[in-house]
Scaffold this motif. Sequence first.
Motif, PDB file in Angstrom:
ATOM      1  N   ASN A   1      -6.377  17.988   6.892  1.00 45.06           N
ATOM      2  CA  ASN A   1      -5.963  18.762   8.060  1.00 45.06           C
ATOM      3  C   ASN A   1      -5.895  17.897   9.307  1.00 45.06           C
ATOM      4  OD1 ASN A   1      -8.609  18.425   8.814  1.00 45.06           O
ATOM      5  ND2 ASN A   1      -9.181  20.571   8.574  1.00 45.06           N
TER       6      ASN A   1
ATOM      7  N   GLU B   1     -10.478   3.853  -5.546  1.00 40.44           N
ATOM      8  CA  GLU B   1      -9.946   2.836  -4.616  1.00 40.44           C
ATOM      9  C   GLU B   1      -8.765   3.366  -3.799  1.00 40.44           C
ATOM     10  OE1 GLU B   1      -8.793  -0.753  -6.614  1.00 40.44           O
ATOM     11  OE2 GLU B   1     -10.711  -0.958  -7.610  1.00 40.44           O
ATOM     12  N   TYR B   2      -8.410   4.639  -4.000  1.00 32.09           N
ATOM     13  CA  TYR B   2      -7.202   5.207  -3.385  1.00 32.09           C
ATOM     14  C   TYR B   2      -7.626   6.467  -2.631  1.00 32.09           C
ATOM     15  CZ  TYR B   2      -2.209   6.775  -3.621  1.00 32.09           C
ATOM     16  OH  TYR B   2      -0.920   7.168  -3.352  1.00 32.09           O
ATOM     17  N   ALA B   3      -7.777   6.362  -1.304  1.00 34.70           N
ATOM     18  CA  ALA B   3      -8.371   7.456  -0.526  1.00 34.70           C
ATOM     19  C   ALA B   3      -7.441   8.666  -0.387  1.00 34.70           C
ATOM     20  CB  ALA B   3      -8.748   6.953   0.874  1.00 34.70           C
ATOM     21  N   SER B   4      -6.154   8.426  -0.234  1.00 34.09           N
ATOM     22  CA  SER B   4      -5.253   9.482   0.245  1.00 34.09           C
ATOM     23  C   SER B   4      -5.238  10.776  -0.574  1.00 34.09           C
ATOM     24  CB  SER B   4      -3.843   8.924   0.398  1.00 34.09           C
ATOM     25  OG  SER B   4      -3.824   7.975   1.439  1.00 34.09           O
TER      26      SER B   4
ATOM     27  N   GLY C   1       0.830  -1.212   0.000  1.00 38.60           N
ATOM     28  CA  GLY C   1       0.000   0.000   0.000  1.00 38.60           C
ATOM     29  C   GLY C   1       0.855   1.249   0.000  1.00 38.60           C
ATOM     30  N   ALA C   2       0.493   2.218  -0.844  1.00 40.24           N
ATOM     31  CA  ALA C   2       1.244   3.480  -0.960  1.00 40.24           C
ATOM     32  C   ALA C   2       0.328   4.677  -0.748  1.00 40.24           C
ATOM     33  CB  ALA C   2       1.939   3.553  -2.314  1.00 40.24           C
ATOM     34  N   GLY C   3      -0.616   4.540   0.189  1.00 43.24           N
ATOM     35  CA  GLY C   3      -1.379   5.696   0.664  1.00 43.24           C
ATOM     36  C   GLY C   3      -0.586   6.346   1.785  1.00 43.24           C
TER      37      GLY C   3
ATOM     38  N   TYR D   1     -16.827  21.871   5.893  1.00 38.39           N
ATOM     39  CA  TYR D   1     -15.455  22.152   6.320  1.00 38.39           C
ATOM     40  C   TYR D   1     -14.687  22.810   5.177  1.00 38.39           C
ATOM     41  CZ  TYR D   1     -14.465  17.557   4.160  1.00 38.39           C
ATOM     42  OH  TYR D   1     -14.383  16.496   3.297  1.00 38.39           O
TER      43      TYR D   1
ATOM     44  N   SER E   1      -9.431  -1.693   1.028  1.00 39.07           N
ATOM     45  CA  SER E   1      -9.318  -2.967   0.312  1.00 39.07           C
ATOM     46  C   SER E   1      -9.122  -4.154   1.245  1.00 39.07           C
ATOM     47  CB  SER E   1      -8.148  -2.922  -0.678  1.00 39.07           C
ATOM     48  OG  SER E   1      -8.389  -1.938  -1.642  1.00 39.07           O
TER      49      SER E   1
ATOM     50  N   CYS F   1      -1.080  -2.172   4.579  1.00 36.57           N
ATOM     51  CA  CYS F   1      -1.634  -0.798   4.624  1.00 36.57           C
ATOM     52  C   CYS F   1      -2.547  -0.593   3.420  1.00 36.57           C
ATOM     53  CB  CYS F   1      -0.512   0.234   4.612  1.00 36.57           C
ATOM     54  SG  CYS F   1       0.713   0.017   5.902  1.00 36.57           S
TER      55      CYS F   1
ATOM     56  N   ILE G   1       4.920  -2.213  -2.298  1.00 33.19           N
ATOM     57  CA  ILE G   1       4.126  -2.762  -3.404  1.00 33.19           C
ATOM     58  C   ILE G   1       2.745  -2.117  -3.354  1.00 33.19           C
ATOM     59  CG2 ILE G   1       3.051  -4.853  -4.376  1.00 33.19           C
ATOM     60  CD1 ILE G   1       5.999  -5.164  -4.405  1.00 33.19           C
TER      61      ILE G   1
ATOM     62  N   HIS H   1      -1.976   1.439  -6.488  1.00 31.91           N
ATOM     63  CA  HIS H   1      -2.026   2.882  -6.798  1.00 31.91           C
ATOM     64  C   HIS H   1      -0.883   3.599  -6.112  1.00 31.91           C
ATOM     65  CE1 HIS H   1      -6.206   1.356  -6.929  1.00 31.91           C
ATOM     66  NE2 HIS H   1      -6.209   2.008  -8.068  1.00 31.91           N
TER      67      HIS H   1
ATOM     68  N   ARG I   1     -13.529   7.119   2.459  1.00 35.85           N
ATOM     69  CA  ARG I   1     -12.769   6.962   3.702  1.00 35.85           C
ATOM     70  C   ARG I   1     -12.831   5.497   4.140  1.00 35.85           C
ATOM     71  NH1 ARG I   1     -16.291  11.377   4.248  1.00 35.85           N
ATOM     72  NH2 ARG I   1     -15.285  13.404   4.452  1.00 35.85           N
TER      73      ARG I   1
HETATM   74  P1  FAD Z   1      -5.327   4.478   0.749  1.00 33.43           P
HETATM   75  O1  FAD Z   1      -4.903   5.876   0.551  1.00 33.43           O
HETATM   76  O2  FAD Z   1      -6.633   4.071   0.147  1.00 33.43           O
HETATM   77  O3  FAD Z   1      -4.174   3.559   0.174  1.00 33.43           O
HETATM   78  C1  FAD Z   1      -4.320   2.169   0.040  1.00 33.43           C
HETATM   79  C2  FAD Z   1      -3.135   1.639  -0.739  1.00 33.43           C
HETATM   80  O4  FAD Z   1      -3.193   0.215  -0.783  1.00 33.43           O
HETATM   81  C3  FAD Z   1      -3.113   2.113  -2.194  1.00 33.43           C
HETATM   82  O5  FAD Z   1      -1.793   2.336  -2.622  1.00 33.43           O
HETATM   83  C4  FAD Z   1      -3.708   0.913  -2.925  1.00 33.43           C
HETATM   84  O6  FAD Z   1      -3.321   0.833  -4.285  1.00 33.43           O
HETATM   85  C5  FAD Z   1      -3.088  -0.210  -2.133  1.00 33.43           C
HETATM   86  N1  FAD Z   1      -3.762  -1.496  -2.270  1.00 33.43           N
HETATM   87  C6  FAD Z   1      -5.006  -1.813  -1.829  1.00 33.43           C
HETATM   88  N2  FAD Z   1      -5.274  -3.106  -2.114  1.00 33.43           N
HETATM   89  C7  FAD Z   1      -4.181  -3.601  -2.754  1.00 33.43           C
HETATM   90  C8  FAD Z   1      -3.853  -4.876  -3.291  1.00 33.43           C
HETATM   91  N3  FAD Z   1      -4.697  -5.909  -3.211  1.00 33.43           N
HETATM   92  N4  FAD Z   1      -2.657  -5.046  -3.890  1.00 33.43           N
HETATM   93  C9  FAD Z   1      -1.777  -3.989  -3.966  1.00 33.43           C
HETATM   94  N5  FAD Z   1      -2.037  -2.770  -3.466  1.00 33.43           N
HETATM   95  C10 FAD Z   1      -3.227  -2.576  -2.865  1.00 33.43           C
HETATM   96  N6  FAD Z   1      -7.725  12.385   6.926  1.00 33.43           N
HETATM   97  C11 FAD Z   1      -7.143  13.313   7.728  1.00 33.43           C
HETATM   98  O7  FAD Z   1      -6.329  12.969   8.592  1.00 33.43           O
HETATM   99  N7  FAD Z   1      -7.457  14.640   7.602  1.00 33.43           N
HETATM  100  C12 FAD Z   1      -8.353  15.081   6.667  1.00 33.43           C
HETATM  101  O8  FAD Z   1      -8.602  16.285   6.566  1.00 33.43           O
HETATM  102  C13 FAD Z   1      -8.985  14.125   5.828  1.00 33.43           C
HETATM  103  N8  FAD Z   1      -9.889  14.519   4.898  1.00 33.43           N
HETATM  104  C14 FAD Z   1     -10.455  13.585   4.078  1.00 33.43           C
HETATM  105  C15 FAD Z   1     -11.362  14.001   3.100  1.00 33.43           C
HETATM  106  C16 FAD Z   1     -11.917  13.096   2.208  1.00 33.43           C
HETATM  107  C17 FAD Z   1     -12.895  13.563   1.172  1.00 33.43           C
HETATM  108  C18 FAD Z   1     -11.539  11.733   2.292  1.00 33.43           C
HETATM  109  C19 FAD Z   1     -12.076  10.725   1.318  1.00 33.43           C
HETATM  110  C20 FAD Z   1     -10.643  11.304   3.266  1.00 33.43           C
HETATM  111  C21 FAD Z   1     -10.105  12.211   4.182  1.00 33.43           C
HETATM  112  N9  FAD Z   1      -9.218  11.826   5.180  1.00 33.43           N
HETATM  113  C22 FAD Z   1      -8.622  12.756   5.996  1.00 33.43           C
HETATM  114  C23 FAD Z   1      -8.945  10.399   5.430  1.00 33.43           C
HETATM  115  C24 FAD Z   1      -7.675   9.915   4.763  1.00 33.43           C
HETATM  116  O9  FAD Z   1      -7.663  10.311   3.419  1.00 33.43           O
HETATM  117  C25 FAD Z   1      -7.607   8.381   4.860  1.00 33.43           C
HETATM  118  O10 FAD Z   1      -7.756   7.966   6.200  1.00 33.43           O
HETATM  119  C26 FAD Z   1      -6.269   7.885   4.358  1.00 33.43           C
HETATM  120  O11 FAD Z   1      -6.019   8.374   3.062  1.00 33.43           O
HETATM  121  C27 FAD Z   1      -6.203   6.363   4.347  1.00 33.43           C
HETATM  122  O12 FAD Z   1      -4.929   6.020   3.855  1.00 33.43           O
HETATM  123  P2  FAD Z   1      -4.510   4.527   3.555  1.00 33.43           P
HETATM  124  O13 FAD Z   1      -3.074   4.580   3.220  1.00 33.43           O
HETATM  125  O14 FAD Z   1      -4.959   3.646   4.665  1.00 33.43           O
HETATM  126  O15 FAD Z   1      -5.416   4.088   2.299  1.00 33.43           O
END
Ligand code: FAD
Length: 375
Positions: A55, A46-49, A12-14, A248, A204, A200, A35, A38, A315
């Motif tokens: 903030n 599928e990519y929230a970040s 995961g690269a979020g 917000y 997903s 991470c 790995i 996205h 989210r």
């Molecule tokens: P993601 O960013 O979704 O990354 C998941 C990664 O895993 C991706 O790289 C994906 O490709 C990879 N992956 C998934 N499944 C597989 C697989 N099977 N094989 C290979 N790779 C895979 N948070 C805050 O702290 N402050 C804010 O102000 C805020 N505002 C937000 C506003 C909106 C509109 C939204 C939608 C979210 C907001 N958030 C905020 C929340 C924050 O964006 C998420 O909590 C955070 O991005 C989650 O990150 P993550 O790395 O867990 O997931």
Amino acid sequence: MAGRPVNVTVLGAGVIGLTTAMLLSRDKRFNITIIAKHMPGDYDIEYASPWAGANYLPVGQHGTLLAKLERESWPELSRLAREVPEAAIHFQDTVVYRREKDSQQTGPVSTWMKSLVENDPWYAGVVPDFRLLKSHELPPGHESGMAFTSVCINTALYLPWLMGQCLKHGATVKRGIVKHVSDAAHLHASGSKADVVINCTGLSSKTLGGVKDMELYPGRGQIILVRNESNLMVTTSGTDDGDDEATYIMQRAAGGGTILGGCLQANNSDSNPDPNLATRILKRSLAVCPALIADSAPGAGVEAISIVRHGVGLRPMRKSGPRVDKERIGKTWVVHSYGHGGYGYQSSYGSAYMVAGLVDEILEGRAGVGVERAR
Ligand code: FAD
């Protein structure tokens, strides 16, 4: 494992995967491979970040894991805002406006904002300059509120910065999609099986083999990125447009524009922006923050807001809050870090520190406290 680097695959690269990979890659004991399906630069439902504001507005209830992760994340986020301009995080004056009637509600947005809008919140001792607002500082319809200094992150620059830090410290980055979390161990760039996989994968993890966490659900968020400047971060306790709609506003660092939001729609995965909701977001934003058009078109309506783009992100909500723990699946040690809902940035460093501690426990053979199960 003595005598050779410890091979770690971060899946995961979020913001969660990259913050964790950055922290571990600074430690010479580890050989890190990232790995992901996205990467920074991609915009995908599928990519929230990339869709986050983002903030720091703590929403974890006092005493919970989320509150701990948020508390532990503030020092590093504020250090980056102070000392590392290329990370594109800046301090902003912040206000939270409250309506008494929202405190009686139990809908998604009221529940989300509950801790944030408390009279004497735990985070008052974390963020600088916390104070209660005076009545003449409140917009119409709001009875109380608070002000403090927080940070806003330009995610379009911050995610590539995190990735750059990982590369600088020797991590290898590869695109890949895995069906089962253990399969990530075999994708380590060394050619050897990874000693530990860090999961991470955000939302997903609901469908990923070996995890299939049914506590996860999408919390749809719709935002508008605009050119107008607010010079202030504004959040309200609720709206009159439904219990899953929110207001917000935050201005991103380094020319990143201003984000207007939003909503928290549980179990809705529609990636298309709803134009009616967008109109409501614009109207609500202008009502609580006339400064958006004060310089360009004082007194005008929403047509004076210059839109860059509309966006929708999901989210990774989890009923009992983020999951950060370790588990042995078959012959593979996995550390999970997912389910960070609408608070992944503001809890990112706390989560990464906790993952690093769990990896140490695995390496020191303190495996007994983790869960073991067959693949
Ligand atoms: P993601 O960013 O979704 O990354 C998941 C990664 O895993 C991706 O790289 C994906 O490709 C990879 N992956 C998934 N499944 C597989 C697989 N099977 N094989 C290979 N790779 C895979 N948070 C805050 O702290 N402050 C804010 O102000 C805020 N505002 C937000 C506003 C909106 C509109 C939204 C939608 C979210 C907001 N958030 C905020 C929340 C924050 O964006 C998420 O909590 C955070 O991005 C989650 O990150 P993550 O790395 O867990 O997931």
